[in-house]
Write an enzyme that holds these catalytic residues in place. Sequence first.
Site, PDB file in Angstrom:
ATOM      1  N   GLY A 532      -5.001  14.473   4.329  1.00 51.81           N
ATOM      2  CA  GLY A 532      -5.220  13.191   3.666  1.00 51.81           C
ATOM      3  C   GLY A 532      -6.578  13.143   3.013  1.00 51.81           C
ATOM      4  O   GLY A 532      -7.391  14.072   3.131  1.00 51.81           O
ATOM      5  N   GLN A 533      -6.834  12.050   2.319  1.00 56.44           N
ATOM      6  CA  GLN A 533      -8.080  11.876   1.590  1.00 56.44           C
ATOM      7  C   GLN A 533      -8.532  10.434   1.754  1.00 56.44           C
ATOM      8  O   GLN A 533      -7.749   9.512   1.577  1.00 56.44           O
ATOM      9  CB  GLN A 533      -7.873  12.189   0.106  1.00 56.44           C
ATOM     10  CG  GLN A 533      -9.081  11.943  -0.766  1.00 56.44           C
ATOM     11  CD  GLN A 533     -10.142  13.032  -0.625  1.00 56.44           C
ATOM     12  OE1 GLN A 533      -9.794  14.194  -0.440  1.00 56.44           O
ATOM     13  NE2 GLN A 533     -11.399  12.654  -0.675  1.00 56.44           N
ATOM     14  N   GLY A 535     -12.284   7.608   1.608  1.00 49.05           N
ATOM     15  CA  GLY A 535     -13.546   7.375   0.916  1.00 49.05           C
ATOM     16  C   GLY A 535     -14.643   8.304   1.386  1.00 49.05           C
ATOM     17  O   GLY A 535     -15.568   8.625   0.653  1.00 49.05           O
ATOM     18  N   PHE A 536     -14.554   8.766   2.619  1.00 47.10           N
ATOM     19  CA  PHE A 536     -15.564   9.658   3.174  1.00 47.10           C
ATOM     20  C   PHE A 536     -15.325  11.102   2.740  1.00 47.10           C
ATOM     21  O   PHE A 536     -16.223  11.933   2.791  1.00 47.10           O
ATOM     22  CB  PHE A 536     -15.502   9.615   4.705  1.00 47.10           C
ATOM     23  CG  PHE A 536     -14.144  10.022   5.224  1.00 47.10           C
ATOM     24  CD1 PHE A 536     -13.151   9.083   5.398  1.00 47.10           C
ATOM     25  CD2 PHE A 536     -13.860  11.347   5.490  1.00 47.10           C
ATOM     26  CE1 PHE A 536     -11.907   9.466   5.831  1.00 47.10           C
ATOM     27  CE2 PHE A 536     -12.607  11.725   5.924  1.00 47.10           C
ATOM     28  CZ  PHE A 536     -11.622  10.779   6.100  1.00 47.10           C
ATOM     29  N   VAL A 539      -9.380  15.288   4.996  1.00 47.82           N
ATOM     30  CA  VAL A 539      -9.102  15.676   6.384  1.00 47.82           C
ATOM     31  C   VAL A 539      -8.165  16.874   6.339  1.00 47.82           C
ATOM     32  O   VAL A 539      -7.170  16.876   5.604  1.00 47.82           O
ATOM     33  CB  VAL A 539      -8.449  14.519   7.170  1.00 47.82           C
ATOM     34  CG1 VAL A 539      -8.143  14.958   8.589  1.00 47.82           C
ATOM     35  CG2 VAL A 539      -9.365  13.316   7.195  1.00 47.82           C
ATOM     36  N   LYS A 553     -12.402  16.349   9.867  1.00 49.97           N
ATOM     37  CA  LYS A 553     -12.781  15.272   8.941  1.00 49.97           C
ATOM     38  C   LYS A 553     -14.083  15.695   8.257  1.00 49.97           C
ATOM     39  O   LYS A 553     -15.131  15.787   8.889  1.00 49.97           O
ATOM     40  CB  LYS A 553     -12.968  13.975   9.741  1.00 49.97           C
ATOM     41  CG  LYS A 553     -13.423  12.769   8.945  1.00 49.97           C
ATOM     42  CD  LYS A 553     -13.518  11.576   9.902  1.00 49.97           C
ATOM     43  CE  LYS A 553     -14.031  10.321   9.214  1.00 49.97           C
ATOM     44  NZ  LYS A 553     -14.101   9.185  10.162  1.00 49.97           N
ATOM     45  N   ASP A 650     -12.566  -1.898  12.481  1.00 48.82           N
ATOM     46  CA  ASP A 650     -11.738  -1.404  11.367  1.00 48.82           C
ATOM     47  C   ASP A 650     -10.354  -1.002  11.884  1.00 48.82           C
ATOM     48  O   ASP A 650      -9.810   0.036  11.520  1.00 48.82           O
ATOM     49  CB  ASP A 650     -12.407  -0.214  10.679  1.00 48.82           C
ATOM     50  CG  ASP A 650     -11.835   0.032   9.274  1.00 48.82           C
ATOM     51  OD1 ASP A 650     -11.226  -0.902   8.705  1.00 48.82           O
ATOM     52  OD2 ASP A 650     -11.981   1.151   8.760  1.00 48.82           O
TER      53      ASP A 650
END
Length: 842
Positions: A532-533, A535-536, A539, A553, A650
């Site tokens: 996945g992708q 904002g940081f 992964v 990550k 969050d």
Amino acid sequence: MRFSSHANLFFVLFVLCFHVLDVCTAIDSITSSQSIKDPETLRSEDGNFTLGFFTPQNSTNRYVGIWWKSQSTVVWVANRNQPLNDSSGIVTIAKDGNLVVLNGQKQVIWSTNVSKILSNTSSEFSDSGKLVLMETTTGNILWDSFHQPSDTLLPSMKLSINTKTNKKVELTSWESPSNPSIGSFSSGVVQRFHIIEVFIWNETRPYWRSGPWNGGVFLGIPNMSTYLNGFKGGDDGEGNTDIYYTVPSELGFVIYMLNSKGQYEQKLWDAEKNEMIIRWTSKVSDCDVYGICGPFTSCNAQSKPICSCLKGFEPRNKEEWNGKNWTGGCVRRTPLKCERVKNQNTSTDAKKDGFLKLQMVKVPDFLEGSPVESDICRSKCLENCSCVAYSHDDGIGCMSWTANLLDMQQFSEGGLDLYVRVAHSELDKGTNTKIIITTAAIIAIVIMITSACACFMWRTSKHPAKVWQLINSVRKGNNKAFVQFNNEGTPEHESHSVIEELSQVKLQELLLFDFKRAAAATDNFHLSNKLGQGGFGPVYKGELEDGQEIAVKRLSRASIQGLEEFMNEIVVISKLQHRNLVKLFGCCVEGDEKMLIYEYMPNKSLDVFIFDPSKCKLLGWRKRSSIIEGIARGLLYLHRDSRLKIIHRDLKASNILLDEELNPKISDFGMARIFGGTQDQVNTRRVVGTYGYMSPEYAMEGLFSEKSDVFSFGVLVLEIVSGRRNSSSYGNVHALSLLGFAWIQWKEGNALSLIDPEIYDPSHHQDILRCIHIGLLCVQELAEDRPTMAAVISMLNSEFVLPPPTQSAFIQRQKMLNLALSEENRRFCSINTVSVTEIQGR
């Protein structure tokens, strides 16, 4: 026509042999037209188990039973309390479809007793030794012998209790070796505070106790064999708590039999001797008898007498005690500090109570469980005047006792350490000296590490490339003082949680990965391994040299955002251990690279399932209900039971990861905040999180508390039940958020329209409505109206009437969006900064 004498003899022998073969050959199944008549049998396909008629030793009665290999090992009996007195018995399918045993007068002396059978049935026998009654056309099982056992636990057979109906599956002993009727002893599962134990009762009195099960072994049984280590169990998601075992084929056949004396016998098949042999028994000495020594005592089979008072206690009745009548037990010699203060017999500055450590013991009965670490377990017990002892096991967590300490036993090996609360005067002087030295050392270390961590945070904010070297310097004890500054060079109080609490992290326990190892595990961060992708950054899935699967990550090099979140996650999650929290294996900081290494979650995140029309079918209501409870328990651990009080900030569907069995694990602690011991609410100048999950007081005023997480949890519950995103629009006017839509449907008595059609089942109607009700209670406008997570878990697991919810926050989506846009437009002149997190599951 005349036959010779030889011909006549041959004919007679032929007829006799045919008759013998017809009688002794086992049939495959039992139907209304194919019965078993004594002495016929029904045999399993592998030939190991047999169903038929037998007579116990020293008896003339006939019974229908199941045995292994020979009738010397009977494992199940049908007509236990109504024996046949001759060989005229029949096992057949009755007109009502039940499997029955008939006597010579065609009277039913035993039946499976299933009501309202609507189709033809038959009975079959499996290689596991299980006898079943099933519908002939559909194959549906109506009854099986594993749910009505006798005195023997077979592999894969479950002892269980239903926490909702209190229905039990238990073993019951024979009256005697020659009489299979139900005896005085029974055995089953007991669950308290989600901790499982196995008991043997004599009538209604406890006779033996296994000690708590830690997911692998029973802690009250020393030297458990590899066979016992195979025990499994837990909550099956349908209200049943069970325990069972399996045996690898190479170990042969193993059973547990409850004999007529109330003792478990572990028996295994010896192929060389062609017989069952006993390898273990539950009663080795009188110390194995439940509570033989009374409360606040320890039983040691190697001592004479076997019973002794715990240190700091004395016999309740010395005359009875000296006469070896120990049932009265012992009492505390010196009152505890809190008892003395309560009774106003001394000043409040009396020396604090302490704990005496008892090693290798069977922990007492009536324990209470909590999934916290050992040091938190100690402090919680010390703060509670009612707590008299505590213990800790990695598989269970914290165990504490608030009642009499009963049924303790001293082992020569195995067992657990038990810490018994005593008055300060009962503590050894040597122990006091050790406590003083240890406390001083801890204070010194905390001061040193705090200084090092201060320097660490300042340097990492200014020189990210040196993070790796700084971590290593902390590990080696190179500690320095610091002041942390924000980007403008002014003190940044918002980061105090990281600064203050990093000192509590044992960095030497955190596994540090070098870049080469992380790159090798992910095949140089190959695109095929990308999960996945966010904002940081991306992964990746990886695999270590030992085969351990991981998720990496990787913080984007180009991103100037995320360093504080990166360090915050290390601080927070490295001290957390809970089945519903994702596990952090380590980190990598080298040059401009910053990575976090987690356990790999094969089913990615919750949003992948509940919002996907093709995958949502994989999560039925039982599984969704289990996920809701798992998330709730993870949050409760963060808020109340962990070493640090943590607010996640969050919580959302994409941050709930699912393991191979679809169990939920809360992830992404970059935004989490650690609270001090007296803090309930904090005002922040930096609002972070995801719109749609933020509570109104946090989004508007920057105020957050555990009730902020409760709000996010409520949104999650409504999303899980409905299969809809809170960020989408609902209703004819296209202006309602999911919260607004749910509130209006609830208020108008139309909550049914909110439920995802893929999970709706009339049999679960009330449970689903109850979850919607709980979700609405969690998303109420005012924080003080929302329940705590402890109350939420109580609501999920009880039937009491819930209070009516008040209006949900953020009724209209447009209003919420306008707020977001307004804040975004004013971000350069406002004290609030909002980050919208959209991170893919790992």
